[in-house]
Motif scaffolding. Structure first.
Motif, PDB file in Angstrom:
ATOM      1  N   THR A 109      -0.588 -46.003-126.350  1.00 34.55           N
ATOM      2  CA  THR A 109      -1.155 -44.824-127.014  1.00 34.55           C
ATOM      3  C   THR A 109      -1.038 -43.595-126.130  1.00 34.55           C
ATOM      4  O   THR A 109      -0.782 -42.487-126.620  1.00 34.55           O
ATOM      5  CB  THR A 109      -2.632 -45.071-127.371  1.00 34.55           C
ATOM      6  N   ALA A 110      -1.219 -43.766-124.823  1.00 29.64           N
ATOM      7  CA  ALA A 110      -1.053 -42.649-123.889  1.00 29.64           C
ATOM      8  C   ALA A 110       0.415 -42.258-123.783  1.00 29.64           C
ATOM      9  O   ALA A 110       0.753 -41.065-123.782  1.00 29.64           O
ATOM     10  CB  ALA A 110      -1.609 -43.014-122.515  1.00 29.64           C
ATOM     11  N   ALA A 111       1.294 -43.251-123.706  1.00 30.76           N
ATOM     12  CA  ALA A 111       2.725 -42.959-123.596  1.00 30.76           C
ATOM     13  C   ALA A 111       3.227 -42.209-124.823  1.00 30.76           C
ATOM     14  O   ALA A 111       4.060 -41.303-124.721  1.00 30.76           O
ATOM     15  CB  ALA A 111       3.498 -44.260-123.410  1.00 30.76           C
ATOM     16  N   ALA A 112       2.723 -42.572-125.999  1.00 29.64           N
ATOM     17  CA  ALA A 112       3.190 -41.963-127.251  1.00 29.64           C
ATOM     18  C   ALA A 112       2.822 -40.493-127.356  1.00 29.64           C
ATOM     19  O   ALA A 112       3.485 -39.733-128.076  1.00 29.64           O
ATOM     20  CB  ALA A 112       2.623 -42.719-128.444  1.00 29.64           C
ATOM     21  N   THR A 113       1.770 -40.074-126.642  1.00 28.15           N
ATOM     22  CA  THR A 113       1.359 -38.671-126.679  1.00 28.15           C
ATOM     23  C   THR A 113       1.728 -37.919-125.410  1.00 28.15           C
ATOM     24  O   THR A 113       1.287 -36.785-125.209  1.00 28.15           O
ATOM     25  CB  THR A 113      -0.173 -38.565-126.887  1.00 28.15           C
ATOM     26  N   GLY A 114       2.537 -38.541-124.552  1.00 32.17           N
ATOM     27  CA  GLY A 114       2.913 -37.881-123.313  1.00 32.17           C
ATOM     28  C   GLY A 114       1.773 -37.757-122.331  1.00 32.17           C
ATOM     29  O   GLY A 114       1.698 -36.795-121.563  1.00 32.17           O
ATOM     30  N   GLY A 115       0.849 -38.734-122.366  1.00 33.70           N
ATOM     31  CA  GLY A 115      -0.284 -38.707-121.440  1.00 33.70           C
ATOM     32  C   GLY A 115      -1.299 -37.637-121.767  1.00 33.70           C
ATOM     33  O   GLY A 115      -2.028 -37.189-120.890  1.00 33.70           O
ATOM     34  N   ALA A 116      -1.367 -37.263-123.038  1.00 32.90           N
ATOM     35  CA  ALA A 116      -2.246 -36.157-123.413  1.00 32.90           C
ATOM     36  C   ALA A 116      -3.705 -36.594-123.454  1.00 32.90           C
ATOM     37  O   ALA A 116      -4.076 -37.506-124.182  1.00 32.90           O
ATOM     38  CB  ALA A 116      -1.837 -35.610-124.782  1.00 32.90           C
ATOM     39  N   GLY A 117      -4.527 -35.960-122.657  1.00 28.60           N
ATOM     40  CA  GLY A 117      -5.968 -36.126-122.734  1.00 28.60           C
ATOM     41  C   GLY A 117      -6.442 -37.558-122.678  1.00 28.60           C
ATOM     42  O   GLY A 117      -5.859 -38.418-122.027  1.00 28.60           O
ATOM     43  N   ASN A 118      -7.540 -37.797-123.367  1.00 25.75           N
ATOM     44  CA  ASN A 118      -8.097 -39.132-123.480  1.00 25.75           C
ATOM     45  C   ASN A 118      -7.204 -39.927-124.421  1.00 25.75           C
ATOM     46  O   ASN A 118      -7.266 -39.750-125.631  1.00 25.75           O
ATOM     47  CB  ASN A 118      -9.527 -39.038-124.028  1.00 25.75           C
ATOM     48  N   SER A 119      -6.363 -40.826-123.881  1.00 32.21           N
ATOM     49  CA  SER A 119      -5.387 -41.476-124.762  1.00 32.21           C
ATOM     50  C   SER A 119      -5.139 -42.949-124.476  1.00 32.21           C
ATOM     51  O   SER A 119      -4.423 -43.601-125.235  1.00 32.21           O
ATOM     52  CB  SER A 119      -4.050 -40.724-124.715  1.00 32.21           C
ATOM     53  N   ASN A 120      -5.697 -43.525-123.409  1.00 32.21           N
ATOM     54  CA  ASN A 120      -5.569 -44.964-123.206  1.00 32.21           C
ATOM     55  C   ASN A 120      -6.562 -45.699-124.100  1.00 32.21           C
ATOM     56  O   ASN A 120      -7.715 -45.303-124.226  1.00 32.21           O
ATOM     57  CB  ASN A 120      -5.818 -45.346-121.746  1.00 32.21           C
ATOM     58  N   ALA A 121      -6.097 -46.799-124.701  1.00 32.73           N
ATOM     59  CA  ALA A 121      -6.901 -47.533-125.669  1.00 32.73           C
ATOM     60  C   ALA A 121      -7.566 -48.757-125.041  1.00 32.73           C
ATOM     61  O   ALA A 121      -7.108 -49.287-124.027  1.00 32.73           O
ATOM     62  CB  ALA A 121      -6.030 -47.977-126.843  1.00 32.73           C
ATOM     63  N   LEU A 122      -8.652 -49.200-125.664  1.00 32.84           N
ATOM     64  CA  LEU A 122      -9.224 -50.525-125.440  1.00 32.84           C
ATOM     65  C   LEU A 122      -9.077 -51.281-126.754  1.00 32.84           C
ATOM     66  O   LEU A 122      -9.585 -50.832-127.789  1.00 32.84           O
ATOM     67  CB  LEU A 122     -10.699 -50.436-125.046  1.00 32.84           C
ATOM     68  N   VAL A 123      -8.379 -52.420-126.717  1.00 28.40           N
ATOM     69  CA  VAL A 123      -8.007 -53.119-127.946  1.00 28.40           C
ATOM     70  C   VAL A 123      -8.651 -54.501-127.981  1.00 28.40           C
ATOM     71  O   VAL A 123      -8.605 -55.245-126.999  1.00 28.40           O
ATOM     72  CB  VAL A 123      -6.477 -53.262-128.052  1.00 28.40           C
ATOM     73  N   GLY A 124      -9.215 -54.845-129.147  1.00 27.75           N
ATOM     74  CA  GLY A 124      -9.750 -56.190-129.317  1.00 27.75           C
ATOM     75  C   GLY A 124     -10.887 -56.224-130.312  1.00 27.75           C
ATOM     76  O   GLY A 124     -11.159 -55.253-131.036  1.00 27.75           O
ATOM     77  N   THR A 125     -11.566 -57.352-130.366  1.00 24.35           N
ATOM     78  CA  THR A 125     -12.761 -57.468-131.188  1.00 24.35           C
ATOM     79  C   THR A 125     -13.878 -56.633-130.574  1.00 24.35           C
ATOM     80  O   THR A 125     -13.794 -56.231-129.411  1.00 24.35           O
ATOM     81  CB  THR A 125     -13.219 -58.930-131.260  1.00 24.35           C
ATOM     82  N   PRO A 126     -14.952 -56.379-131.319  1.00 24.44           N
ATOM     83  CA  PRO A 126     -16.082 -55.665-130.725  1.00 24.44           C
ATOM     84  C   PRO A 126     -16.597 -56.333-129.446  1.00 24.44           C
ATOM     85  O   PRO A 126     -16.958 -55.649-128.488  1.00 24.44           O
ATOM     86  CB  PRO A 126     -17.128 -55.688-131.835  1.00 24.44           C
ATOM     87  N   GLU A 127     -16.588 -57.661-129.441  1.00 20.26           N
ATOM     88  CA  GLU A 127     -17.059 -58.376-128.261  1.00 20.26           C
ATOM     89  C   GLU A 127     -16.148 -58.138-127.059  1.00 20.26           C
ATOM     90  O   GLU A 127     -16.621 -57.921-125.939  1.00 20.26           O
ATOM     91  CB  GLU A 127     -17.157 -59.874-128.558  1.00 20.26           C
TER      92      GLU A 127
END
Length: 385
Positions: A297-315
């Motif tokens: 997600t960060a790479a797709a926006t060129g490192g723009a702002g808050n862009s790294n994701a946390l992926v998974g279930t809520p837990e």
């Protein structure tokens, strides 16, 4: 201490994956999104700043006058107004909100974006200006006698404000950045230091850099730490990862199609600010880190702002956030791609899990501390053995 959650106070429904459906300032949507945060366990929301975006201060005042509990983080760039004017604006907004304001000062990491509003200072001089600006604003908030100021960037005489914040001694100051100049300025002046989500090891390094800068400035208590992520959650891990890949595909497609909003917001080429450069370097080194951090997600926006994701279930996402809490992070910032729906889902399914576990950890820590006080010397004897 209890963890806090920061969301986004967008003034329309557009995001990296969804073009906005109406005006840049949609009053009804702005209120609806803010109310969703207040109703679903969030502590505060950020009113962000962009050169062509709606002015965040009156938008924040609009929300503050209609909601009772939600706190406000107001972003402000020093180049857009004189500190005497800004200090009065902030104090007035703190009055409107009954003491719910924090101000986030933005130095600016992109010369082109700064130049859109006439700011021609170099990056290092911008940090110097921001530090002086914050010092002036703090003094105006807390001084009831007229004073003069002769600084590198600002000069004025015989100024005293007639409006003061509700909060005593003053509202908190928030600041962010990943360069040595940022650490120095924020370490000296910030009550809250803001970082973008990075792998745990690198986040720990940044936290120590901020604390070292605070010590060098003679502070006995360092700033509280805030870290920001883009959570992508679903009922199962498989569904969450499918959603994550759809999200990145959509961002890439919109950029390739020349979507005007994204192209103007995320200019191509190597970013000038250290924070974005760090995000790109991390993405180039790997897609997945730690428990749930995902970098495409960060790479797709060129490192723009808050862009790294946390992926998974809520837990899974809750446990990942707790990993950052264990590093010393006090405030967790999160913003989805479906702004309204994701704010509700995150508030319902993630925030309660994190709060419950933090409460348990704090209770255990308090119990251990009480036990040590009850048996003087126990800890040192154990360590010595």
């Amino acid at each position: 201490m209890p963890v806090e959650f920061l969301g986004i106070a967008a003034t329309h429904d557009g995001s990296e994956t969804n073009p906005r459906s109406g005006a840049a300032f949609d009053k009804e949507y702005t209120l609806k999104l803010a109310r969703a945060h207040e109703d679903h366990g969030w502590d505060r929301v950020l009113f962000a700043y962009g050169s062509g975006s709606p002015d965040p201060a009156p938008a924040a005042a609009f929300i503050a006058s209609r909601l009772d509990r939600l706190q406000i983080l107001l972003a402000h760039r020093p180049n857009v107004s004189y500190p005497t004017f800004a200090a009065k604006t902030f104090a007035t907004l703190d009055r409107i909100s009954d003491g719910r304001l924090t101000v986030h000062f933005i130095t600016g990491g992109n010369d082109h974006e700064q130049g859109r509003e006439g700011d021609t200072l170099t990056k290092d001089r911008r940090y110097s200006r921001t530090r002086e600006y914050i010092e002036i604003v703090k003094r105006i908030w807390t001084t009831h006698e007229a004073f003069d100021h002769e600084g590198e960037h600002y000069r004025f005489h015989d100024f005293v404000s007639d409006v003061f914040p509700v909060q005593r001694p003053r509202p908190d100051v928030s600041f962010g950045g990943s360069s040595p100049a940022a650490y120095e300025a924020g370490g000296a002046e910030a009550d809250i230091y803001c970082l973008w989500g990075e792998p745990l090891e690198k986040t720990a390094e940044q936290i120590e850099a901020v604390r070292a800068a605070a010590r060098a400035a003679g502070r006995t208590a360092p700033p509280r730490i805030q870290v920001a992520f883009r959570p992508i959650i679903a009922p199962t891990e498989e569904l969450a990862w499918e959603k994550a890949h759809r999200t990145v595909d959509t961002i890439k497609a919109r950029r390739e199609q020349g979507d005007a909003a994204l192209v103007r917001r995320y200019r191509r080429g190597e970013p000038e600010n250290t924070g974005s450069q760090r995000l790109i370097a991390i993405a180039e080194s790997g897609e997945r880190y730690d428990r749930a951090l995902w970098t495409p997600t960060a790479a797709a926006t060129g490192g723009a702002g808050n862009s790294n994701a946390l992926v998974g279930t809520p837990e899974t996402v809750a446990q990942a956030l707790l990993d950052y809490y264990d590093l010393g992070v006090d405030i967790l910032s999160a913003r989805g791609y479906d702004l309204l729906g994701d704010a509700i889902d995150f508030g319902r399914h993630v925030i309660p899990l994190v709060r419950e576990e933090v409460a348990k950890r704090d209770a255990e820590r308090d119990a251990e501390r009480d036990a040590e006080r009850a048996v003087p010397g126990t800890r040192s004897l154990v360590e010595a053995g």
